[in-house]
Design a protein around this motif. Structure first.
Motif, PDB file in Angstrom:
ATOM      1  N   ALA A 199       0.418 -11.910   2.670  1.00  0.00           N
ATOM      2  CA  ALA A 199       0.212 -10.862   1.753  1.00  0.00           C
ATOM      3  C   ALA A 199      -0.953 -10.924   0.800  1.00  0.00           C
ATOM      4  CB  ALA A 199       1.461 -11.200   0.913  1.00  0.00           C
ATOM      5  N   VAL A 200      -1.286 -12.275   0.933  1.00  0.00           N
ATOM      6  CA  VAL A 200      -2.865 -12.284   0.100  1.00  0.00           C
ATOM      7  C   VAL A 200      -3.941 -11.722   1.080  1.00  0.00           C
ATOM      8  CG1 VAL A 200      -4.521 -14.108  -0.895  1.00  0.00           C
ATOM      9  CG2 VAL A 200      -2.105 -14.194  -1.544  1.00  0.00           C
ATOM     10  N   ARG A 201      -3.721 -12.375   2.237  1.00  0.00           N
ATOM     11  CA  ARG A 201      -4.636 -11.624   3.505  1.00  0.00           C
ATOM     12  C   ARG A 201      -4.728 -10.259   3.664  1.00  0.00           C
ATOM     13  NH1 ARG A 201      -2.781 -16.228   6.467  1.00  0.00           N
ATOM     14  NH2 ARG A 201      -4.573 -18.002   6.878  1.00  0.00           N
ATOM     15  N   ALA A 202      -3.633  -9.588   3.378  1.00  0.00           N
ATOM     16  CA  ALA A 202      -3.682  -8.056   3.500  1.00  0.00           C
ATOM     17  C   ALA A 202      -4.234  -7.519   2.399  1.00  0.00           C
ATOM     18  CB  ALA A 202      -2.226  -7.668   3.396  1.00  0.00           C
ATOM     19  N   PHE A 203      -3.954  -8.189   1.153  1.00  0.00           N
ATOM     20  CA  PHE A 203      -4.593  -7.630  -0.232  1.00  0.00           C
ATOM     21  C   PHE A 203      -5.965  -7.871  -0.136  1.00  0.00           C
ATOM     22  CE2 PHE A 203      -6.378  -7.972  -4.320  1.00  0.00           C
ATOM     23  CZ  PHE A 203      -5.451  -7.261  -5.264  1.00  0.00           C
ATOM     24  N   LEU A 204      -6.580  -8.996   0.520  1.00  0.00           N
ATOM     25  CA  LEU A 204      -8.124  -9.039   0.399  1.00  0.00           C
ATOM     26  C   LEU A 204      -8.860  -8.171   1.474  1.00  0.00           C
ATOM     27  CD1 LEU A 204      -8.194 -13.179   0.259  1.00  0.00           C
ATOM     28  CD2 LEU A 204      -9.079 -11.256  -1.566  1.00  0.00           C
ATOM     29  N   ALA A 205      -7.910  -7.845   2.364  1.00  0.00           N
ATOM     30  CA  ALA A 205      -8.461  -6.978   3.462  1.00  0.00           C
ATOM     31  C   ALA A 205      -8.593  -5.531   3.140  1.00  0.00           C
ATOM     32  CB  ALA A 205      -7.356  -6.908   4.694  1.00  0.00           C
ATOM     33  N   GLU A 206      -7.766  -5.321   2.052  1.00  0.00           N
ATOM     34  CA  GLU A 206      -7.872  -4.068   1.615  1.00  0.00           C
ATOM     35  C   GLU A 206      -8.939  -3.961   0.209  1.00  0.00           C
ATOM     36  OE1 GLU A 206      -5.031  -0.412  -0.312  1.00  0.00           O
ATOM     37  OE2 GLU A 206      -4.177  -2.215   0.597  1.00  0.00           O
ATOM     38  N   HIS A 207      -8.674  -4.812  -0.271  1.00  0.00           N
ATOM     39  CA  HIS A 207      -9.448  -4.824  -1.901  1.00  0.00           C
ATOM     40  C   HIS A 207     -10.687  -5.978  -1.962  1.00  0.00           C
ATOM     41  CE1 HIS A 207      -6.434  -2.237  -3.264  1.00  0.00           C
ATOM     42  NE2 HIS A 207      -5.159  -3.041  -2.814  1.00  0.00           N
ATOM     43  N   GLY A 208     -10.479  -6.949  -1.009  1.00  0.00           N
ATOM     44  CA  GLY A 208     -11.417  -8.106  -1.107  1.00  0.00           C
ATOM     45  C   GLY A 208     -12.945  -7.454  -1.078  1.00  0.00           C
ATOM     46  N   PRO A 209     -13.436  -6.529  -0.442  1.00  0.00           N
ATOM     47  CA  PRO A 209     -14.769  -5.953  -0.381  1.00  0.00           C
ATOM     48  C   PRO A 209     -15.343  -5.498  -1.867  1.00  0.00           C
ATOM     49  CG  PRO A 209     -13.692  -5.260   1.675  1.00  0.00           C
ATOM     50  CD  PRO A 209     -12.631  -5.871   0.917  1.00  0.00           C
ATOM     51  N   ALA A 210     -14.234  -5.050  -2.454  1.00  0.00           N
ATOM     52  CA  ALA A 210     -14.587  -4.607  -3.967  1.00  0.00           C
ATOM     53  C   ALA A 210     -14.651  -5.674  -5.160  1.00  0.00           C
ATOM     54  CB  ALA A 210     -13.619  -3.429  -4.167  1.00  0.00           C
ATOM     55  N   MET A 211     -13.909  -6.878  -4.837  1.00  0.00           N
ATOM     56  CA  MET A 211     -14.053  -8.075  -5.527  1.00  0.00           C
ATOM     57  C   MET A 211     -15.510  -8.766  -5.549  1.00  0.00           C
ATOM     58  SD  MET A 211     -10.512  -9.473  -4.487  1.00  0.00           S
ATOM     59  CE  MET A 211     -10.370 -10.835  -5.589  1.00  0.00           C
ATOM     60  N   ALA A 219      -9.801 -16.389  -4.477  1.00  0.00           N
ATOM     61  CA  ALA A 219      -8.364 -15.914  -4.098  1.00  0.00           C
ATOM     62  C   ALA A 219      -7.989 -16.484  -2.706  1.00  0.00           C
ATOM     63  CB  ALA A 219      -8.723 -14.494  -3.986  1.00  0.00           C
ATOM     64  N   GLY A 220      -9.069 -16.770  -1.905  1.00  0.00           N
ATOM     65  CA  GLY A 220      -8.863 -17.253  -0.321  1.00  0.00           C
ATOM     66  C   GLY A 220      -8.969 -18.788  -0.128  1.00  0.00           C
ATOM     67  N   LYS A 221      -9.244 -19.518  -1.362  1.00  0.00           N
ATOM     68  CA  LYS A 221      -9.471 -20.936  -1.194  1.00  0.00           C
ATOM     69  C   LYS A 221      -8.485 -21.714  -0.259  1.00  0.00           C
ATOM     70  CE  LYS A 221      -9.962 -24.765  -4.379  1.00  0.00           C
ATOM     71  NZ  LYS A 221      -9.709 -25.209  -5.906  1.00  0.00           N
ATOM     72  N   TYR A 222      -7.111 -21.251  -0.392  1.00  0.00           N
ATOM     73  CA  TYR A 222      -6.323 -22.111   0.504  1.00  0.00           C
ATOM     74  C   TYR A 222      -5.620 -21.269   1.863  1.00  0.00           C
ATOM     75  CZ  TYR A 222      -5.682 -24.464  -4.089  1.00  0.00           C
ATOM     76  OH  TYR A 222      -6.012 -25.047  -5.175  1.00  0.00           O
ATOM     77  N   LEU A 223      -6.402 -20.341   2.127  1.00  0.00           N
ATOM     78  CA  LEU A 223      -6.292 -19.744   3.260  1.00  0.00           C
ATOM     79  C   LEU A 223      -6.738 -20.194   4.468  1.00  0.00           C
ATOM     80  CD1 LEU A 223      -6.454 -15.950   2.156  1.00  0.00           C
ATOM     81  CD2 LEU A 223      -4.215 -17.182   2.563  1.00  0.00           C
ATOM     82  N   GLY A 224      -7.777 -20.794   4.356  1.00  0.00           N
ATOM     83  CA  GLY A 224      -8.507 -21.461   5.541  1.00  0.00           C
ATOM     84  C   GLY A 224      -9.289 -20.381   6.295  1.00  0.00           C
ATOM     85  N   ASP A 225      -9.722 -19.346   5.634  1.00  0.00           N
ATOM     86  CA  ASP A 225     -10.373 -18.382   6.443  1.00  0.00           C
ATOM     87  C   ASP A 225     -11.763 -18.329   5.917  1.00  0.00           C
ATOM     88  OD1 ASP A 225      -7.810 -17.386   7.356  1.00  0.00           O
ATOM     89  OD2 ASP A 225      -7.604 -15.823   5.674  1.00  0.00           O
ATOM     90  N   GLN A 226     -12.558 -17.931   6.675  1.00  0.00           N
ATOM     91  CA  GLN A 226     -14.011 -17.668   6.101  1.00  0.00           C
ATOM     92  C   GLN A 226     -14.111 -16.246   5.277  1.00  0.00           C
ATOM     93  OE1 GLN A 226     -16.361 -20.030   6.580  1.00  0.00           O
ATOM     94  NE2 GLN A 226     -14.690 -21.423   7.366  1.00  0.00           N
TER      95      GLN A 226
END
Length: 228
Positions: A199-211, A219-226
């Motif tokens: 759910a957080v990945r989906a949020f960041l995919a949509e809204h992350g570029p504007a953050m 927000a992505g600290k625990y996702l292990g994503d770059q």
């Protein structure tokens, strides 16, 4: 009654620490330099000694002093899962919203609000109104007070609906460039990522570029994503 409890707080005052706290919080009010651990012990004892009406009255009086530690103690007095009936507690907590002007005071009060929202989720209708407030700290409180929904591992359908509703508020906050607003969106997402990373990945995919970059990273600290 108030003087008795203020004296108990004041007995632990540390003038040097008070100066440091005033510089850190950057809000012009009186600071005593008393630690949270001391306030926790004091308010735990007060909760055991006072009935609910007296606790509400004391919390109100402590808040009105505008002393930093007294306001924290007021919130701690009302931070309890089981309070029945809790209408007066909820009314008092929400009456404090216009006074929020610093993160520590606001967050302590919001933690007390968390308990009352979990006890009666219908109050989320009231919280949604906060998201449209002109007062930044009130808008921010909507996410801090609803953090329990970010942390649910096995939500019921009603909780999932509430969570999605709150994520919608967070999305509406993304264009707000205030540091505290970006931070609270990141905080909510970071905590939620431990329970529903997709759910957080989906949020960041949509809204992350504007953050803001710091918020996106937090927000992505625990996702292990770059996340750049």
């Amino acid at each position: 009654m108030l003087a008795h409890y203020l004296d108990q707080i004041g007995a632990h005052a540390d003038p040097e620490r008070a100066i440091e706290m005033a510089a850190y919080h950057k809000v012009p009010r009186r600071y005593l330099g008393v630690s949270n651990l001391v306030l926790n012990d004091l308010t735990k004892a007060w909760r055991q000694d006072l009935d609910l009406p007296d606790r509400v009255a004391l919390a109100d009086a402590l808040w009105q002093t505008d002393i930093h530690e007294a306001r924290l103690a007021a919130a701690k007095l009302l931070t309890q899962a089981r309070i029945r009936p809790d209408g007066e507690v909820w009314a008092l907590l929400t009456s404090w919203l216009p006074d929020f002007d610093a993160w520590a005071v606001a967050d302590h009060a919001a933690m007390a609000m968390q308990k009352r929202l979990v006890a009666d989720p219908s109050r989320l209708d009231v919280v949604e109104d906060w998201t449209r407030s002109d007062h930044m700290w009130t808008r921010r409180a909507a996410l801090v007070a609803t953090l329990p929904w970010a942390k649910m591992s096995n939500p019921k359908p009603a909780d999932t609906a509430a969570r999605d509703r709150i994520l919608g508020w967070a999305a509406n906050y993304v264009p707000d460039r205030d540091w505290f607003m970006q931070k609270v969106v990141a905080w909510w997402l970071r905590d939620h990522s431990k329970h529903d990373p997709e759910a957080v990945r989906a949020f960041l995919a949509e809204h992350g570029p504007a953050m803001k970059p710091f918020a996106r990273k937090e927000a992505g600290k625990y996702l292990g994503d770059q996340l750049e």
